[in-house]
Write a protein that holds these residues in place. Sequence first.
Motif, PDB file in Angstrom:
ATOM      1  N   UNK A 189      -5.159  48.391  78.688  1.00 23.10           N
ATOM      2  CA  UNK A 189      -4.536  47.838  77.487  1.00 23.10           C
ATOM      3  C   UNK A 189      -5.297  48.226  76.366  1.00 23.10           C
ATOM      4  N   UNK A 190      -6.544  48.632  76.634  1.00 22.93           N
ATOM      5  CA  UNK A 190      -7.604  49.004  75.257  1.00 22.93           C
ATOM      6  C   UNK A 190      -6.733  50.487  74.761  1.00 22.93           C
ATOM      7  N   UNK A 191      -6.512  51.433  75.793  1.00 27.95           N
ATOM      8  CA  UNK A 191      -5.958  52.476  75.226  1.00 27.95           C
ATOM      9  C   UNK A 191      -4.708  52.356  74.807  1.00 27.95           C
ATOM     10  N   UNK A 192      -3.772  51.461  75.221  1.00 30.09           N
ATOM     11  CA  UNK A 192      -2.281  51.338  74.862  1.00 30.09           C
ATOM     12  C   UNK A 192      -2.554  50.746  73.480  1.00 30.09           C
ATOM     13  N   UNK A 193      -3.375  49.673  73.224  1.00 31.93           N
ATOM     14  CA  UNK A 193      -3.618  49.096  71.936  1.00 31.93           C
ATOM     15  C   UNK A 193      -4.044  49.973  70.966  1.00 31.93           C
ATOM     16  N   UNK A 194      -4.978  51.020  71.272  1.00 33.83           N
ATOM     17  CA  UNK A 194      -5.527  52.118  70.420  1.00 33.83           C
ATOM     18  C   UNK A 194      -4.482  53.082  69.909  1.00 33.83           C
ATOM     19  N   UNK A 195      -3.624  53.573  71.112  1.00 34.95           N
ATOM     20  CA  UNK A 195      -2.358  54.129  70.754  1.00 34.95           C
ATOM     21  C   UNK A 195      -1.355  53.665  69.704  1.00 34.95           C
ATOM     22  N   UNK A 196      -1.207  52.239  70.044  1.00 34.35           N
ATOM     23  CA  UNK A 196      -0.157  51.521  69.026  1.00 34.35           C
ATOM     24  C   UNK A 196      -0.749  51.566  67.894  1.00 34.35           C
ATOM     25  N   UNK A 197      -1.815  50.989  67.544  1.00 35.95           N
ATOM     26  CA  UNK A 197      -2.676  51.142  66.269  1.00 35.95           C
ATOM     27  C   UNK A 197      -2.287  52.259  65.462  1.00 35.95           C
ATOM     28  N   UNK A 198      -2.760  53.349  66.219  1.00 37.41           N
ATOM     29  CA  UNK A 198      -2.848  54.818  65.650  1.00 37.41           C
ATOM     30  C   UNK A 198      -1.301  55.245  65.109  1.00 37.41           C
ATOM     31  N   UNK A 199      -0.299  55.031  66.194  1.00 34.13           N
ATOM     32  CA  UNK A 199       0.995  55.356  65.773  1.00 34.13           C
ATOM     33  C   UNK A 199       1.445  54.527  64.684  1.00 34.13           C
ATOM     34  N   UNK A 200       1.134  53.049  64.608  1.00 34.89           N
ATOM     35  CA  UNK A 200       1.539  52.273  63.554  1.00 34.89           C
ATOM     36  C   UNK A 200       0.873  52.795  62.165  1.00 34.89           C
ATOM     37  N   UNK A 201      -0.375  53.142  62.280  1.00 38.34           N
ATOM     38  CA  UNK A 201      -0.896  53.528  61.006  1.00 38.34           C
ATOM     39  C   UNK A 201      -0.137  54.539  60.284  1.00 38.34           C
ATOM     40  N   UNK A 202       0.126  55.639  61.390  1.00 37.78           N
ATOM     41  CA  UNK A 202       0.846  56.943  60.729  1.00 37.78           C
ATOM     42  C   UNK A 202       2.218  56.577  60.300  1.00 37.78           C
ATOM     43  N   UNK A 211      25.892  52.308  47.209  1.00 41.58           N
ATOM     44  CA  UNK A 211      26.208  52.724  48.620  1.00 41.58           C
ATOM     45  C   UNK A 211      25.278  53.582  49.092  1.00 41.58           C
ATOM     46  N   UNK A 212      25.183  54.694  48.546  1.00 41.98           N
ATOM     47  CA  UNK A 212      24.414  55.787  49.024  1.00 41.98           C
ATOM     48  C   UNK A 212      22.997  55.474  49.357  1.00 41.98           C
ATOM     49  N   UNK A 213      22.432  54.554  48.223  1.00 39.38           N
ATOM     50  CA  UNK A 213      21.005  54.257  48.282  1.00 39.38           C
ATOM     51  C   UNK A 213      20.577  53.349  49.409  1.00 39.38           C
ATOM     52  N   UNK A 214      21.591  52.451  49.636  1.00 37.14           N
ATOM     53  CA  UNK A 214      21.467  51.526  50.528  1.00 37.14           C
ATOM     54  C   UNK A 214      21.558  52.177  52.085  1.00 37.14           C
ATOM     55  N   UNK A 215      22.745  53.076  52.242  1.00 35.78           N
ATOM     56  CA  UNK A 215      22.796  53.637  53.412  1.00 35.78           C
ATOM     57  C   UNK A 215      21.717  54.541  53.734  1.00 35.78           C
ATOM     58  N   UNK A 216      21.130  55.279  52.787  1.00 41.63           N
ATOM     59  CA  UNK A 216      19.740  56.236  52.805  1.00 41.63           C
ATOM     60  C   UNK A 216      18.350  55.149  53.379  1.00 41.63           C
ATOM     61  N   UNK A 217      18.535  53.855  52.588  1.00 37.92           N
ATOM     62  CA  UNK A 217      17.246  53.232  53.053  1.00 37.92           C
ATOM     63  C   UNK A 217      17.423  52.491  54.424  1.00 37.92           C
ATOM     64  N   UNK A 218      18.622  52.299  54.911  1.00 33.75           N
ATOM     65  CA  UNK A 218      19.052  51.851  56.113  1.00 33.75           C
ATOM     66  C   UNK A 218      18.700  52.850  57.310  1.00 33.75           C
ATOM     67  N   UNK A 219      19.254  54.008  56.998  1.00 32.66           N
ATOM     68  CA  UNK A 219      18.853  55.217  57.959  1.00 32.66           C
ATOM     69  C   UNK A 219      17.387  55.474  58.175  1.00 32.66           C
ATOM     70  N   UNK A 220      16.721  55.786  56.769  1.00 35.70           N
ATOM     71  CA  UNK A 220      15.322  55.923  56.877  1.00 35.70           C
ATOM     72  C   UNK A 220      14.557  54.958  57.474  1.00 35.70           C
ATOM     73  N   UNK A 221      14.727  53.657  57.353  1.00 36.22           N
ATOM     74  CA  UNK A 221      13.980  52.413  57.905  1.00 36.22           C
ATOM     75  C   UNK A 221      14.392  52.550  59.344  1.00 36.22           C
ATOM     76  N   UNK A 222      15.631  52.625  59.864  1.00 35.08           N
ATOM     77  CA  UNK A 222      15.922  52.635  61.200  1.00 35.08           C
ATOM     78  C   UNK A 222      15.419  53.676  61.868  1.00 35.08           C
ATOM     79  N   UNK A 223      15.273  54.732  61.338  1.00 33.75           N
ATOM     80  CA  UNK A 223      14.692  56.012  61.861  1.00 33.75           C
ATOM     81  C   UNK A 223      12.934  55.757  62.112  1.00 33.75           C
ATOM     82  N   UNK A 224      12.469  55.218  61.361  1.00 37.32           N
ATOM     83  CA  UNK A 224      11.018  54.925  61.338  1.00 37.32           C
ATOM     84  C   UNK A 224      10.692  53.843  62.612  1.00 37.32           C
ATOM     85  N   UNK A 225      11.624  52.710  62.485  1.00 35.85           N
ATOM     86  CA  UNK A 225      11.440  51.942  63.680  1.00 35.85           C
ATOM     87  C   UNK A 225      11.877  52.479  65.171  1.00 35.85           C
ATOM     88  N   UNK A 226      12.779  53.472  64.895  1.00 38.83           N
ATOM     89  CA  UNK A 226      12.963  54.231  66.355  1.00 38.83           C
ATOM     90  C   UNK A 226      11.646  54.945  66.779  1.00 38.83           C
TER      91      UNK A 226
END
Length: 88
Positions: free
Chosen positions: A4-17, A60-75
């Motif tokens: 779990x220490x390595x998992x948490x470190x990897x998650x923290x590093x990934x989330x920081x990036x 509409x384009x601004x909202x769609x761009x935000x949704x796509x970008x935010x969704x991609x980051x969450x993916x």
Amino acid sequence: MCDMDNVLKDIYTSDTILSHDEEMMLEQVHIRYFDFMDRLHEHVVNGQVTLNEEEIDDLEDCVNEFIFEYGFIQFKRGIHLATAIEHA
């Protein structure tokens, strides 16, 4: 057995990036949003209460761009999390 220490470190590093990526994306949305709000304020000052078709499309384009970008980051967060757990 999962280290779990390595998992948490990897998650923290990934989330920081990914937080940096998210911050840059939101900054661009922030700029577009306030530009759009300035245009809407001009409409109100000029007595216009409706948006023309181009302005609606821009919003509409601004909202769609935000949704796509935010969704991609969450993916990407999900992929990084799965990879961290798999390699633990």
